[in-house]
Design an enzyme around this catalytic site. Structure first.
Site, PDB file in Angstrom:
ATOM      1  N   GLU A  36       0.126 -15.129  -3.137  1.00 37.99           N
ATOM      2  CA  GLU A  36      -0.942 -15.609  -3.998  1.00 37.99           C
ATOM      3  C   GLU A  36      -0.521 -15.301  -5.436  1.00 37.99           C
ATOM      4  O   GLU A  36      -0.148 -14.155  -5.731  1.00 37.99           O
ATOM      5  CB  GLU A  36      -2.252 -14.868  -3.661  1.00 37.99           C
ATOM      6  CG  GLU A  36      -3.396 -15.420  -4.480  1.00 37.99           C
ATOM      7  CD  GLU A  36      -4.721 -14.700  -4.271  1.00 37.99           C
ATOM      8  OE1 GLU A  36      -4.808 -13.844  -3.371  1.00 37.99           O
ATOM      9  OE2 GLU A  36      -5.654 -15.010  -5.034  1.00 37.99           O
ATOM     10  N   ARG A 261       2.765  -3.642   7.281  1.00 39.53           N
ATOM     11  CA  ARG A 261       2.953  -3.598   5.830  1.00 39.53           C
ATOM     12  C   ARG A 261       3.788  -2.398   5.441  1.00 39.53           C
ATOM     13  O   ARG A 261       3.631  -1.316   6.003  1.00 39.53           O
ATOM     14  CB  ARG A 261       1.589  -3.353   5.184  1.00 39.53           C
ATOM     15  CG  ARG A 261       0.878  -4.530   4.663  1.00 39.53           C
ATOM     16  CD  ARG A 261      -0.415  -4.042   4.012  1.00 39.53           C
ATOM     17  NE  ARG A 261      -0.414  -4.418   2.599  1.00 39.53           N
ATOM     18  CZ  ARG A 261      -0.626  -5.654   2.191  1.00 39.53           C
ATOM     19  NH1 ARG A 261      -0.842  -6.622   3.031  1.00 39.53           N
ATOM     20  NH2 ARG A 261      -0.620  -5.938   0.896  1.00 39.53           N
ATOM     21  N   LYS A 271      -1.262  -5.705  -5.555  1.00 39.17           N
ATOM     22  CA  LYS A 271      -1.223  -6.390  -6.857  1.00 39.17           C
ATOM     23  C   LYS A 271      -2.449  -6.050  -7.687  1.00 39.17           C
ATOM     24  O   LYS A 271      -2.367  -5.902  -8.902  1.00 39.17           O
ATOM     25  CB  LYS A 271      -1.195  -7.913  -6.652  1.00 39.17           C
ATOM     26  CG  LYS A 271       0.124  -8.466  -6.185  1.00 39.17           C
ATOM     27  CD  LYS A 271       0.106  -9.989  -6.320  1.00 39.17           C
ATOM     28  CE  LYS A 271       0.618 -10.713  -5.113  1.00 39.17           C
ATOM     29  NZ  LYS A 271      -0.437 -11.291  -4.268  1.00 39.17           N
TER      30      LYS A 271
HETATM   31  P1  ATP Z   1      -1.502  -7.659  -2.515  1.00 41.40           P
HETATM   32  O1  ATP Z   1      -2.663  -6.859  -2.051  1.00 41.40           O
HETATM   33  O2  ATP Z   1      -0.492  -6.824  -3.183  1.00 41.40           O
HETATM   34  O3  ATP Z   1      -1.906  -8.863  -3.306  1.00 41.40           O
HETATM   35  P2  ATP Z   1      -1.151  -9.489  -0.399  1.00 41.40           P
HETATM   36  O4  ATP Z   1      -0.762  -9.324   1.025  1.00 41.40           O
HETATM   37  O5  ATP Z   1      -2.551  -9.928  -0.670  1.00 41.40           O
HETATM   38  O6  ATP Z   1      -0.808  -8.178  -1.160  1.00 41.40           O
HETATM   39  P3  ATP Z   1       0.174 -11.954  -0.923  1.00 41.40           P
HETATM   40  O7  ATP Z   1       0.535 -12.512  -2.237  1.00 41.40           O
HETATM   41  O8  ATP Z   1      -0.879 -12.627  -0.148  1.00 41.40           O
HETATM   42  O9  ATP Z   1      -0.155 -10.438  -1.156  1.00 41.40           O
HETATM   43  O10 ATP Z   1       1.474 -11.747  -0.016  1.00 41.40           O
HETATM   44  C1  ATP Z   1       2.479 -12.670   0.256  1.00 41.40           C
HETATM   45  C2  ATP Z   1       3.184 -12.221   1.498  1.00 41.40           C
HETATM   46  O11 ATP Z   1       3.740 -10.926   1.305  1.00 41.40           O
HETATM   47  C3  ATP Z   1       2.229 -12.136   2.662  1.00 41.40           C
HETATM   48  O12 ATP Z   1       2.835 -12.733   3.778  1.00 41.40           O
HETATM   49  C4  ATP Z   1       2.021 -10.661   2.849  1.00 41.40           C
HETATM   50  O13 ATP Z   1       1.730 -10.360   4.163  1.00 41.40           O
HETATM   51  C5  ATP Z   1       3.348 -10.067   2.359  1.00 41.40           C
HETATM   52  N1  ATP Z   1       3.153  -8.706   1.875  1.00 41.40           N
HETATM   53  C6  ATP Z   1       2.334  -8.301   0.886  1.00 41.40           C
HETATM   54  N2  ATP Z   1       2.348  -6.960   0.760  1.00 41.40           N
HETATM   55  C7  ATP Z   1       3.210  -6.496   1.686  1.00 41.40           C
HETATM   56  C8  ATP Z   1       3.653  -5.201   2.067  1.00 41.40           C
HETATM   57  N3  ATP Z   1       3.205  -4.102   1.459  1.00 41.40           N
HETATM   58  N4  ATP Z   1       4.563  -5.101   3.073  1.00 41.40           N
HETATM   59  C9  ATP Z   1       5.027  -6.207   3.684  1.00 41.40           C
HETATM   60  N5  ATP Z   1       4.640  -7.458   3.379  1.00 41.40           N
HETATM   61  C10 ATP Z   1       3.742  -7.612   2.394  1.00 41.40           C
HETATM   62 MG    MG Z   2      -3.879 -10.913  -1.641  1.00 41.19          MG
END
Ligand code: ATP
Ligand code: MG
Length: 561
Positions: A36, A261, A271
């Protein structure tokens, strides 16, 4: 450079892919990385990028980059640009670039079809009421009083939601699944909500936005994704994912698989929280070298090779993936060991005067840029009458086992002679200001006669050394899990309470003349001190600026020593 070995660690997702390829279920795999664009990517995303792109690379498949941009209030073009740069910098190339928002028309058409099929309805419950109707883990939900609206009424209301007739939050479109389902995600999930926000790509065209689960499943299907890999918190969403792809008119069925994760101790992998550090001014930006963002780690001097090695080491599984900073640092160190040329820097100097220095009799030697990579070449290490050495390589009263310089003691100057400290000059406060030392001219490239000199220290000629700014970084937080500390009342404390006040120190240092001729992002080992990189933005030939990437050994407890 990528090579298949880098991604050839065994894990359950690879097993599934190999079975799917062997059985002929798929001729070619296709994955996607779906961030995102609501912030910069962090170390957790690096794991997901290496997994998705790495599997596509390993099995000669394809990986798309897809921006999951369905929450317009938090998203921006700046983040889109940064994410693309980070993925490329990590060494990967996407097959196609997509935005979920490019599918808004199609998603809308699928929603209309679901209504026509009697599988979706417009609901007037507000958020509060919806929560009451939803039930709990132990108690079934109740049907909304609006659930049995006619198809025509639903079509009419949904169209009017789209044209902006209703206020934000007053209506939603929900799937008609089962309010008594054990899995709460299946209790008539909302798939559209009304939000009047400007979207960074579609502008003001839409006032209704599709929800994540609906969008994600359909985007995967539209792109012919075979293996849709996500983190474990989506496991309970998988039935909904399957429901959506089964109930729309698309003939391919992507499958979702979940892995754990990555959580990095003494760091933050969210983020939203990283955004808070930036907006509250705790760091100098998303790419501050202390940030666990990909761009921050890049500026700190971490390399794509090092991050890919780290991703391989932490592995893919469904069990907890809590990793110590030391694991990340040792992967970075390991890759830099053979990739980074050496130079000498003196960070905290005291002066040495070579009392018997003599132009004619004292010889300067060449030194290799790397101890076992001769192709990196060599350079002259010029001696002169005065030198800088590291203040902590001298001790007035040496502790037991001391092998460096001490009054009356001997030490070897790296790539040069053995010297003996004959006199210590102190100022009125007792501070050591000069060491007068004598060269043993019979020790160049050979051992001294009749005695052992074990210590070797680094040094720079004061006539040749150039001044540089060196930034030393320490961990950003003082506790392992800054976002999981609870106060006496059981509530989580603000993670910014645990910021390390000493996470950056900027010093003036002396470095070799070669430091004036480098490109930004040049990686060097300062011998005996650690790996450093020229700052991407602030480095100039007139004033070289280096960031410390990592120390030579795991000195987490005491990185300033
Ligand atoms: P954040 O809370 O940091 O925004 P998110 O999962 O909401 O994390 P996205 O932008 O939706 O962030 O993530 C893109 C991809 O990266 C998704 O497939 C997510 O599962 C993966 N991802 C995000 N954070 C992690 C993590 N800590 N370890 C492994 N994969 C991750
Ligand atoms: Mg997110």
């Amino acid at each position: 450079m990528l090579n298949k070995d880098q991604f050839a660690d065994n894990h359950f997702i690879r097993t599934i892919i190999e079975e799917d390829l062997a059985s002929g279920k798929y001729a070619r795999i296709q994955t996607r990385f779906p961030p995102e664009p609501n912030g910069y990517l962090h170390i957790g995303h690096a794991k997901s990028i290496c997994l998705n792109f790495g599997l596509a690379y390993l099995y000669d498949g394809l990986c798309n980059l897809r921006f999951d941009d369905t929450n317009p209030e938090k998203e921006s073009e700046e983040y889109v640009r940064a994410i693309k740069e980070d993925v490329q910098w990590l060494g990967f190339h996407w097959h196609e670039e997509h935005f979920a928002s490019d599918y808004f028309d199609q998603l809308y058409a699928f929603a209309l079809q679901l209504i026509r099929d009697g599988k979706a309805y417009v609901d007037d419950l507000d958020a509060e009421e919806m929560r009451e109707y939803r039930g709990t883990l132990t108690q079934a939900g109740k049907n909304s009083p609006y659930r049995e609206r006619s198809i025509d009424e639903n079509l009419d209301l949904f169209e009017r939601m789209r044209t902006g007739e209703f206020p934000d939050g007053s209506k939603t479109l929900r799937l008609k699944i089962d309010m008594a389902a054990g899995n709460i995600n299946m209790r008539d999930p909302v798939i559209y909500r009304i939000r009047r926000v400007h979207h960074h790509r579609t502008g003001d065209k839409w006032v209704i936005y599709p929800m994540y689960d609906f969008t994600h499943a359909i985007s995967d299907a539209l792109e012919h994704i075979t293996h849709s890999l996500c983190t474990l918190e989506f496991e309970a969403h998988r039935p909904l994912y399957d429901w959506v792809v089964d109930n729309i008119a698309i003939d391919n069925h992507p499958h979702q698989y979940e892995f754990s994760r990555l959580e990095l101790l003494y760091s933050i992998t969210s983020k939203r929280k990283l955004n808070q550090l930036v907006t509250q001014g705790h760091v100098q930006g998303w790419d501050d070298p202390r940030m666990p963002t990909i761009s921050g780690m890049r500026r700190r001097g971490y390399t794509p090779e090092g991050l890919r090695l780290f991703a391989k080491r932490v592995g893919i599984s469904k069990s907890e993936n809590v990793v110590d900073m030391g694991v990340l640092e040792s992967a970075i160190r390991e890759e830099l060991e053979h990739a980074a040329p050496r130079m000498i820097a003196v960070l905290n100097p005291i002066k040495v005067e070579l009392v018997n220095y003599d132009e004619a009799a004292t010889e300067s030697r060449m030194a290799p840029f790397h101890p076992n990579q001769p192709e990196m070449g060599e350079r002259m290490m010029p001696l002169s009458k005065t030198l800088y050495i590291e203040a902590n390589d001298f001790a007035m009263e040496p502790p037991k086992g001391w092998q460096r310089l001490t009054p009356g003691g001997e030490v070897r100057l790296r790539y040069s002679y053995v010297i003996k400290c004959e006199e210590v000059v102190q100022d009125s406060s007792g501070r050591v200001v000069l060491l007068k030392c004598r060269i043993d001219h019979d020790t160049l490239g050979k051992k001294p006669e009749g005695r052992k000199v074990k210590g070797v220290i680094h040094w720079l000629s004061t006539d040749h050394a150039v001044s540089a700014t060196v930034r030393l970084y320490d961990r950003l937080f003082t506790v392992e899990r800054p976002d999981a500390v609870r106060g006496e009342d059981g509530q989580y404390l603000d993670f910014t309470d645990f910021l390390n006040g000493d996470s950056m120190t900027e010093i003036d240092a002396w470095v070799e003349p070669v430091a004036k001729t480098l490109a930004p992002e040049a990686h060097y080992q300062f011998e005996r001190l650690g790996y450093f990189v020229t700052d991407r933005y602030d480095y100039t030939a007139e004033k070289p600026v280096f960031n410390r990437t990592v120390t030579l050994r795991d000195t987490w407890q005491n990185t300033h020593k």
